[in-house]
Scaffold this motif. Structure first.
Motif, mmCIF file in Angstrom:
data_model
loop_
_atom_site.group_PDB
_atom_site.id
_atom_site.type_symbol
_atom_site.label_atom_id
_atom_site.label_comp_id
_atom_site.label_asym_id
_atom_site.label_seq_id
_atom_site.Cartn_x
_atom_site.Cartn_y
_atom_site.Cartn_z
ATOM 1 N N ALA A 86 -21.111 -27.284 -27.691
ATOM 2 C CA ALA A 86 -20.809 -26.411 -28.979
ATOM 3 C C ALA A 86 -21.152 -25.043 -28.517
ATOM 4 O O ALA A 86 -21.308 -24.699 -27.824
ATOM 5 C CB ALA A 86 -21.377 -27.313 -30.415
ATOM 6 N N ARG A 87 -19.936 -24.706 -29.572
ATOM 7 C CA ARG A 87 -19.800 -22.817 -28.890
ATOM 8 C C ARG A 87 -20.130 -22.080 -30.063
ATOM 9 O O ARG A 87 -19.250 -22.763 -31.631
ATOM 10 C CB ARG A 87 -18.958 -22.651 -28.055
ATOM 11 N N ILE A 88 -20.174 -20.754 -30.304
ATOM 12 C CA ILE A 88 -20.682 -19.900 -31.280
ATOM 13 C C ILE A 88 -19.397 -18.433 -30.662
ATOM 14 O O ILE A 88 -19.301 -18.168 -29.809
ATOM 15 C CB ILE A 88 -21.440 -18.730 -31.812
ATOM 16 N N PHE A 89 -18.101 -18.312 -31.151
ATOM 17 C CA PHE A 89 -17.348 -17.296 -31.120
ATOM 18 C C PHE A 89 -17.812 -16.012 -31.379
ATOM 19 O O PHE A 89 -17.214 -16.128 -33.058
ATOM 20 C CB PHE A 89 -15.182 -17.881 -30.830
ATOM 21 N N VAL A 90 -17.284 -15.082 -30.536
ATOM 22 C CA VAL A 90 -17.657 -13.833 -30.756
ATOM 23 C C VAL A 90 -16.289 -13.055 -30.342
ATOM 24 O O VAL A 90 -16.055 -12.307 -29.580
ATOM 25 C CB VAL A 90 -18.887 -13.401 -29.944
ATOM 26 N N MET A 91 -15.741 -12.564 -32.271
ATOM 27 C CA MET A 91 -15.062 -12.069 -31.387
ATOM 28 C C MET A 91 -15.249 -10.079 -31.465
ATOM 29 O O MET A 91 -16.375 -9.763 -32.218
ATOM 30 C CB MET A 91 -13.967 -11.745 -33.003
ATOM 31 N N TRP A 92 -15.691 -9.209 -30.457
ATOM 32 C CA TRP A 92 -15.979 -7.641 -30.141
ATOM 33 C C TRP A 92 -14.520 -6.900 -29.865
ATOM 34 O O TRP A 92 -13.812 -7.492 -29.333
ATOM 35 C CB TRP A 92 -16.957 -8.092 -29.006
ATOM 36 N N ARG A 93 -15.242 -5.580 -30.235
ATOM 37 C CA ARG A 93 -14.441 -4.744 -29.733
ATOM 38 C C ARG A 93 -15.022 -3.130 -28.911
ATOM 39 O O ARG A 93 -16.163 -3.412 -29.282
ATOM 40 C CB ARG A 93 -13.710 -3.883 -31.289
ATOM 41 N N MET A 94 -14.304 -2.564 -27.996
ATOM 42 C CA MET A 94 -14.326 -1.595 -27.666
ATOM 43 C C MET A 94 -14.554 -0.390 -28.983
ATOM 44 O O MET A 94 -14.047 -0.204 -29.358
ATOM 45 C CB MET A 94 -14.578 -1.062 -26.511
ATOM 46 N N PHE A 95 -15.456 0.641 -29.226
ATOM 47 C CA PHE A 95 -15.580 1.787 -30.171
ATOM 48 C C PHE A 95 -16.155 3.037 -29.110
ATOM 49 O O PHE A 95 -16.882 2.905 -28.127
ATOM 50 C CB PHE A 95 -16.476 1.503 -31.089
ATOM 51 N N ASP A 96 -15.556 4.177 -29.313
ATOM 52 C CA ASP A 96 -16.138 5.372 -28.997
ATOM 53 C C ASP A 96 -17.131 6.191 -29.564
ATOM 54 O O ASP A 96 -17.908 6.685 -29.112
ATOM 55 C CB ASP A 96 -14.850 6.310 -29.435
ATOM 56 N N HIS A 97 -17.881 5.358 -30.891
ATOM 57 C CA HIS A 97 -19.079 6.075 -31.724
ATOM 58 C C HIS A 97 -19.536 5.419 -31.202
ATOM 59 O O HIS A 97 -19.529 3.672 -31.264
ATOM 60 C CB HIS A 97 -18.429 6.304 -32.598
ATOM 61 N N GLY A 98 -21.040 5.532 -31.401
ATOM 62 C CA GLY A 98 -22.487 4.985 -31.855
ATOM 63 C C GLY A 98 -23.268 4.396 -30.462
ATOM 64 O O GLY A 98 -22.478 5.342 -29.741
ATOM 65 N N GLU A 99 -24.165 3.857 -30.474
ATOM 66 C CA GLU A 99 -24.835 3.033 -29.556
ATOM 67 C C GLU A 99 -23.955 2.986 -28.475
ATOM 68 O O GLU A 99 -24.206 3.015 -26.608
ATOM 69 C CB GLU A 99 -25.923 2.443 -29.842
ATOM 70 N N ALA A 100 -23.785 1.370 -28.698
ATOM 71 C CA ALA A 100 -23.538 0.881 -27.853
ATOM 72 C C ALA A 100 -21.378 0.679 -27.895
ATOM 73 O O ALA A 100 -20.812 0.680 -28.937
ATOM 74 C CB ALA A 100 -23.458 -1.321 -28.131
ATOM 75 N N PRO A 101 -21.169 0.740 -26.957
ATOM 76 C CA PRO A 101 -19.289 0.971 -26.543
ATOM 77 C C PRO A 101 -18.757 -0.261 -26.822
ATOM 78 O O PRO A 101 -17.629 -0.381 -27.933
ATOM 79 C CB PRO A 101 -19.188 1.954 -25.372
ATOM 80 N N ASP A 119 -4.935 -15.278 -31.108
ATOM 81 C CA ASP A 119 -3.209 -15.167 -31.163
ATOM 82 C C ASP A 119 -3.219 -13.576 -31.228
ATOM 83 O O ASP A 119 -2.263 -13.317 -31.356
ATOM 84 C CB ASP A 119 -2.453 -16.655 -31.952
ATOM 85 N N GLY A 120 -4.109 -13.033 -32.474
ATOM 86 C CA GLY A 120 -3.616 -12.510 -32.852
ATOM 87 C C GLY A 120 -4.446 -10.684 -31.728
ATOM 88 O O GLY A 120 -3.859 -9.919 -32.199
ATOM 89 N N GLY A 121 -4.749 -11.125 -30.526
ATOM 90 C CA GLY A 121 -4.931 -10.088 -29.628
ATOM 91 C C GLY A 121 -5.953 -9.808 -29.781
ATOM 92 O O GLY A 121 -5.734 -8.713 -28.972
ATOM 93 N N GLU A 122 -7.054 -10.540 -30.213
ATOM 94 C CA GLU A 122 -7.976 -9.775 -30.209
ATOM 95 C C GLU A 122 -9.203 -10.348 -28.706
ATOM 96 O O GLU A 122 -9.025 -11.362 -28.930
ATOM 97 C CB GLU A 122 -9.545 -10.407 -30.943
#
Length: 168
Positions: A86-101, A119-122
């Motif tokens: 069993a898994r937990i799925f994490v959708m994540w993105r890169m950001f220009d602001h804040g502590e961690a990119p 399918d949506g490209g995330e």
């Protein structure tokens, strides 16, 4: 119906690379149970605004996430828990602001929902599911998941009508 929720933290890790095209790679490495931070309201959180704090040199703990269980996703939860791991799925993105990119945006435990995000490209990665989360999900799945009844398959036989006419 109000979704069932569980508060968690996501651990993101920066992996240094020796490449001329990229100096680092990010990935989620764990999801841990945690109480929500004081004053945190999940419904008003904007993607990328969850607090992330350094948890070592190359690790970041992103707080204030919730895993939500919805009755309409019960099949995806069932498929996840009955898989070999069993898994937990994490959708994540890169950001220009804040502590961690690199920061998580949404967590899900549904195979179907994770597939829709991909399918949506995330960017969607998975981490092992804690046994406590799997145990928390089982009663919900037992209550809400109803497998579709099996239907008899009708074969595409082009001569079936001719055979019925010849019997008469």
């Amino acid at each position: 119906m109000q979704p069932l929720t569980r508060s968690v933290d996501v651990i993101m890790k920066r992996i240094p690379l020796s490449s001329r095209w990229a100096s680092e790679r990010w990935q989620p490495v764990a999801v841990e149970l945690a109480p929500p931070p004081p004053g945190f309201v999940h419904a008003t959180a904007v993607p990328g605004t969850h607090p992330c704090v350094a948890d070592g040199e190359d690790r970041w703990r992103c707080r204030g996430f919730e895993i939500e269980l919805h009755p309409s996703e019960a099949e995806g939860y069932f498929l996840n828990l009955t898989s070999p791991e069993a898994r937990i799925f994490v959708m994540w993105r890169m950001f220009d602001h804040g502590e961690a990119p690199a920061r998580p945006v949404i967590l899900t435990v549904s195979y179907n929902q994770a597939g829709r995000y991909m399918d949506g490209g995330e960017q969607v990665d998975n981490v092992p599911m804690l046994p406590a989360i799997a145990d928390w999900m089982r009663p919900f799945i037992a209550e809400h998941y109803k497998p579709e009844p099996r239907r008899k398959a009708r074969r595409n036989d082009p001569f079936a009508d001719d055979a019925a006419r010849n019997v008469r």
